[in-house]
Design a protein around this motif. Sequence first.
Motif: not given
Length: 154
Positions: A24-26, A38-43, A48-50, A105-112
């Motif tokens: 929604l922010v994007i 890209g920055r919002v996705s990184l955040a 999610i990692g935290l 790519a979404q799947i791999w980034l999420y899993v990582a």
Amino acid sequence: MGQRWRAVGVLAAALFGVNVVARLVIKLAFPDDDTASGRVSLAMFLVIGLILAGTAFRWGADRPLGRWAGDLAAAVAVALALTVFVGPLLVGENPFGGGAGLFFAQIWLYVAATAAGVLVGYLILTALGRDYRSRQLKRYAEMKRTRPRRIVRR
């Protein structure tokens, strides 16, 4: 048993909620800016990692590794499916609109991101000696020390 699945569902909903907020922010604030999105996705991946690091830290302290790892895997799998298939629909996009490369790519980034978060949380917990196994071994050692020696007579 119901309490266990409730916790898994709440965790999956929280992970999916982070993704929805990021989308929604994007969509609303940065519709055409690839750098900002890209920055919002990184955040989003950091949050999610935290969340998963905190969950692994908390659950790893009072549950065996096999039990909480399975619960986390189930929550991440549900959240990943919702993120990949339902998330784009909420902001008016096609889940496969960006092509196979973006989809996977979404799947791999999420899993990582999720694996890194769980690993960091569990490594910190283990380094502090507060994980379930370490506490179990500590109790065993204390019990062995306090038990009187057995005298064998011949």
